[in-house]
Write a protein that holds these residues in place. Structure first.
Motif, short mmCIF file in Angstrom:
data_model
loop_
_atom_site.label_atom_id
_atom_site.label_comp_id
_atom_site.label_asym_id
_atom_site.label_seq_id
_atom_site.Cartn_x
_atom_site.Cartn_y
_atom_site.Cartn_z
N ASP A 1 0.80 -1.24 0.00
CA ASP A 1 0.00 0.00 0.00
C ASP A 1 0.84 1.29 0.00
O ASP A 1 0.27 2.38 0.04
N SER A 2 2.14 1.18 -0.02
CA SER A 2 2.95 2.41 -0.09
C SER A 2 2.79 3.03 -1.47
O SER A 2 2.56 2.33 -2.46
N ILE A 3 2.89 4.35 -1.55
CA ILE A 3 2.68 5.07 -2.82
C ILE A 3 4.04 5.48 -3.39
O ILE A 3 4.88 6.06 -2.68
N VAL B 1 -1.09 1.17 -11.18
CA VAL B 1 -1.01 2.56 -11.61
C VAL B 1 -2.26 3.29 -11.12
O VAL B 1 -3.39 2.88 -11.42
N ILE B 2 -2.04 4.37 -10.35
CA ILE B 2 -3.19 5.16 -9.86
C ILE B 2 -3.51 6.27 -10.87
O ILE B 2 -4.63 6.45 -11.27
N GLU B 3 -2.47 6.97 -11.28
CA GLU B 3 -2.71 8.03 -12.27
C GLU B 3 -1.41 8.39 -12.99
O GLU B 3 -0.32 8.14 -12.49
N LYS B 4 -1.61 8.97 -14.18
CA LYS B 4 -0.47 9.47 -14.94
C LYS B 4 -0.23 10.92 -14.52
O LYS B 4 -1.17 11.69 -14.40
N LYS C 1 0.57 2.46 -6.56
CA LYS C 1 0.46 1.88 -5.21
C LYS C 1 1.04 0.47 -5.24
O LYS C 1 0.76 -0.29 -6.17
N CYS C 2 1.83 0.15 -4.23
CA CYS C 2 2.42 -1.19 -4.17
C CYS C 2 1.34 -2.19 -3.74
O CYS C 2 0.77 -2.06 -2.66
N THR C 3 1.04 -3.17 -4.59
CA THR C 3 0.00 -4.15 -4.26
C THR C 3 0.59 -5.48 -3.83
O THR C 3 -0.08 -6.30 -3.22
N ASP C 4 1.84 -5.72 -4.20
CA ASP C 4 2.52 -6.95 -3.78
C ASP C 4 3.93 -6.54 -3.33
O ASP C 4 4.76 -6.18 -4.15
#
Ligand SMILES: Nc1ncnc2c1ncn2[C@@H]1O[C@H](COP(=O)(O)OP(=O)(O)O)[C@@H](O)[C@H]1O
Ligand SMILES: C=C(OP(=O)(O)O)C(=O)O
Ligand SMILES: [K+]
Ligand SMILES: [Mg+2]
Length: 575
Positions: free
Chosen positions: A176-178, A222-225, A233-236
């Motif tokens: 969950d880190s951005i 990818v959240i946004e460009k 956001k880190c999902t794994d």
């Protein structure tokens, strides 16, 4: 033409010129209990408009017992192996070692040569030009002064999208880190910021897509460009290594993306010019997309290099898999670069892709190297995992021409041990394959378009069938450019192939070819003389003895009468 027979054939002489003779000494061949012939249409040389003769000879040749002048380019390692283990004990699978700081001293290089390194690979991604030059010169010196036969390969850096963390240590990405992936250039490192090395890296990427790092070390969504960059956001969670590579996925499928980067960068070209000046033997081209770059490089080498440098295409991207056959046809050989391939395709697909590539290479008669992570745990530990040994064995069972060490030899503490694991594991699996006699089951695609090529191919196919059926001890082939040696190797014969050539580029290129021991020697147009001379020299070295049986294949285009190609198979026993 298929020939089946046994050693009782010796002393009989069958000579076929233009058409098959149906009888030998009054005995119809088809009814002979000892041998039978079947003719393929390809060998209907009576219809030939060119002055080509196909001659199949099975005859007994007396050795004269006198030793002629001349030398035989046996390298010290094959000579020792042959003396210790005999013909059948010669290892068939070739070994490539990546040279790095752990093995670049002359002593370490010599130890690798003694332990069976056939080809030394220099990865141009790392270290300086001077460092590579120093290694190449040490290898040439060992070859010249101590009688080793180690070929040199450079491996291009290539154009690929990778990250720069601004430091040489790895960074952990927590769930969950951005993070921000950017093309902005800055010195040092910034928290949660990753530099990508290519402006267009985010083109065509949408929010919701996934970025997979190094084939699964970590995953981001990818959240946004943001401009050229991507907020993610880190999902794994996982580790980001300093030169980590990225792949992009959408709905569980890889996004095939053509970044419009040339396969050979400016740096690659300058490394190639350097390689030519250092007299290297192979260039492995990274991230090949199609046959274009390979053909271009081969054309360039033809005009700029006096020696025949072989071009290997590395299969390590989705594009290269889609165009596999055209790439294999265009190149002199293939490397299955499983490291980057595993970033581009799901890992579970690698074993079947490897099997398919080795098969295509075999069919098209191109040597194939299986590379990366064969014994990865040995970078740190002195023994391999059982799974690694099984992986090595499987590559051998697939009849890959060569196996490659990367970090195991370049930076590992147990490079010598890793090489010895490759050697013993491949020798064991080769023995088991020989016992199964699996090679007879393989169907070979016909390659040759011209009649001379078809004849060469058919002669080699039937020579191997004959050698295996007769159980001869070795196959001798006399070849200037290595074509006949490779066609014999393609059939993966039980006995070793000794390839006598008068061309040193051919000798170094054949180092990569399964089951071939290349030997540099003088060759004349007098085939009988060549055979006699080489047999005597090998005999004098104590490597063959009375009653050993040898199958001899020759493919010499006489310089004096260039229009006549003389190709033959002979079987002889040593007297
Ligand atoms: N010439 C070299 N100089 C320094 N280190 C090297 C060299 N060649 C290889 N290495 C090291 O060995 C590791 C494994 O080699 P390789 O698989 O060829 O490279 P990569 O990891 O870049 O794909 C590299 O990551 C690098 O750390
Ligand atoms: C051999 C490979 O290439 P490199 O080590 O140059 O990345 C690979 O990716 O497996
Ligand atoms: K490389
Ligand atoms: Mg690679």
């Amino acid at each position: 033409m298929a020939v089946v027979g046994d050693l009782a054939l010796m002393g009989t002489k069958i000579k076929l010129i233009g058409k098959l003779e149906k009888r030998v000494f009054g005995v119809p061949l088809s009814t002979s209990p000892r041998f039978s012939f079947s003719q393929t249409r390809n060998l209907d040389v009576s219809k030939s408009r060119t002055a080509v003769r196909a001659v199949l000879q099975v005859e007994k040749i007396q050795s004269s017992g006198e030793l002629k002048e001349g030398s035989l380019g046996f390298d010290v390692v094959s000579e020792r192996e042959l003396k210790e283990n005999g013909f059948l004990g010669l290892r068939k699978t070739k070994l490539v070692c990546t040279i790095g700081p752990a093995c670049s001293s002359i002593d370490e290089l010599e130890k690798l040569a003694i332990a069976g390194m056939n080809v030394a690979r220099l990865n141009m991604c790392h270290n300086s030009r001077e460092w590579h030059q120093d290694v190449i010169r040490k290898i040439k010196k060992l070859n010249q002064e101590k009688g080793y036969c180690v070929s040199v390969m450079i491996d291009t850096e290539g154009n690929q999208i990778q990250v720069d963390l601004g430091s040489s240590s790895s960074v952990k990405a927590e769930e969950d880190s951005i993070w921000y992936f950017t093309t902005e250039k800055f010195e040092g490192s910034r928290p949660f910021t990753i530099q990508a090395n290519y402006e267009g890296f985010s083109e065509g990427v949408n929010s919701g897509d996934e970025i997979v790092i190094d084939g699964g070390m970590a995953t981001f969504e990818v959240i946004e460009k943001v401009g050229n960059g991507l907020r993610c956001k880190c999902t794994d969670p996982g580790l980001l290594l300093p030169r980590a590579k990225l792949s992009f996925w959408r709905d569980g499928k890889l996004l095939g993306r053509d970044y419009d980067l040339p396969t050979l960068s400016t740096k690659d070209w300058s490394d190639i010019v350097f390689g030519i000046s250092e007299n290297i033997d192979f260039i492995a081209v990274s991230f090949v997309k199609d046959a274009g770059a390979i053909t271009h490089l081969r054309d360039y080498l033809t005009t700029t290099s006096s020696k025949a440098i072989k071009v290997l295409a590395k299969i390590e991207s989705l594009e290269s898999l889609r165009r596999l056959e055209e790439i294999v046809e265009a190149s002199d050989g293939i490397m299955i670069a499983r490291g980057d391939l595993g970033v581009e395709i799901p890992l579970e697909q690698i074993p079947s892709v490897q099997k398919d590539i080795t098969y295509v290479c075999r069919q098209l008669n191109k040597p194939v190297i299986v590379a990366s992570q064969l014994l990865e745990s040995m970078v740190e530990y002195p023994t391999p995992t059982r799974a690694e040994v099984a992986d090595v064995s499987e590559a051998v069972r697939q009849y890959a021409d060569a196996l490659m060490l990367s970090g195991e030899s370049a930076i590992g503490s147990y490079g010598m041990k890793a090489l010895s694991v490759l050697r013993t594991t491949s020798t064991r699996m080769e023995q088991s394959c020989r016992e199964e006699n699996r090679q007879t089951l393989l169907h070979q695609r016909k390659l040759g378009a011209s009649l001379p090529d078809q004849i060469a191919e058919q002669i080699c196919n039937c020579a191997v069938e004959m050698a295996d059926n007769l159980g001869v001890d070795a196959i001798f082939v006399y070849t200037r450019h290595g074509k006949m040696a490779s066609l014999l190797s393609r059939n993966r014969p039980n006995p070793p192939v000794f390839a006598f050539t008068n061309n040193s580029s051919t000798q170094m290129a054949l180092n990569l070819q399964w089951g071939v021991t290349p030997l540099l020697t003088d060759l004349s147009d007098d085939m009988e003389g060549n055979v006699k001379k080489t047999v005597e020299l090998i005999k004098a070295k104590g490597m063959i003895k009375k009653d050993d049986a040898i199958l001899v294949v020759s493919d010499i285009i006489p310089i004096s009468t260039a229009q006549t190609i003389f190709q033959s198979i002979q079987v002889m026993t040593i007297t």
